[in-house]
Design a protein around this motif. Structure first.
Motif, PDB file in Angstrom:
ATOM      1  N   ASN A   1       0.796  -1.220   0.000  1.00  0.00           N
ATOM      2  CA  ASN A   1       0.000   0.000   0.000  1.00  0.00           C
ATOM      3  C   ASN A   1       0.832   1.277   0.000  1.00  0.00           C
ATOM      4  N   HIS A   2       2.133   1.186   0.202  1.00  0.00           N
ATOM      5  CA  HIS A   2       2.962   2.387   0.264  1.00  0.00           C
ATOM      6  C   HIS A   2       4.056   2.442  -0.801  1.00  0.00           C
ATOM      7  N   THR A   3       4.124   1.449  -1.659  1.00  0.00           N
ATOM      8  CA  THR A   3       5.106   1.446  -2.741  1.00  0.00           C
ATOM      9  C   THR A   3       4.460   0.835  -3.979  1.00  0.00           C
TER      10      THR A   3
END
Length: 82
Positions: A37-39
């Motif tokens: 979810n963050h990359t």
């Protein structure tokens, strides 16, 4: 007939909390979801093997309809973190 197996163990990779997570302050633990979810994470070969088919994985990646590998989530049978 091929008589071999390749076993890939992603130790401590984290694909969702265990049933006793609350007891250890690990509620919501999910390393893969956090990274995903963050990359921009692309794991096409792990997808083919069935990584995204693990029930607790909780990412928006589409499941593999015909995975070519066996997949699962292990849990310890002994007391830990105490």
């Amino acid at each position: 007939m091929i008589k071999r197996a390749i076993v890939i163990v992603l130790d401590s990779f984290g694909v969702g909390e265990l049933p006793d997570a609350k007891e250890y302050g690990d509620q919501g633990a999910n390393t893969l979801r956090g990274i995903y979810n963050h990359t921009k994470l692309e794991l096409p070969n792990m997808k083919k093997l069935g990584l995204y088919n693990i029930r607790e994985i909780d990412v928006k990646e589409e499941k593999e309809h015909s995975p070519i590998g066996a997949f699962g989530k292990a849990r310890e049978q002994s007391v830990r973190k105490k």
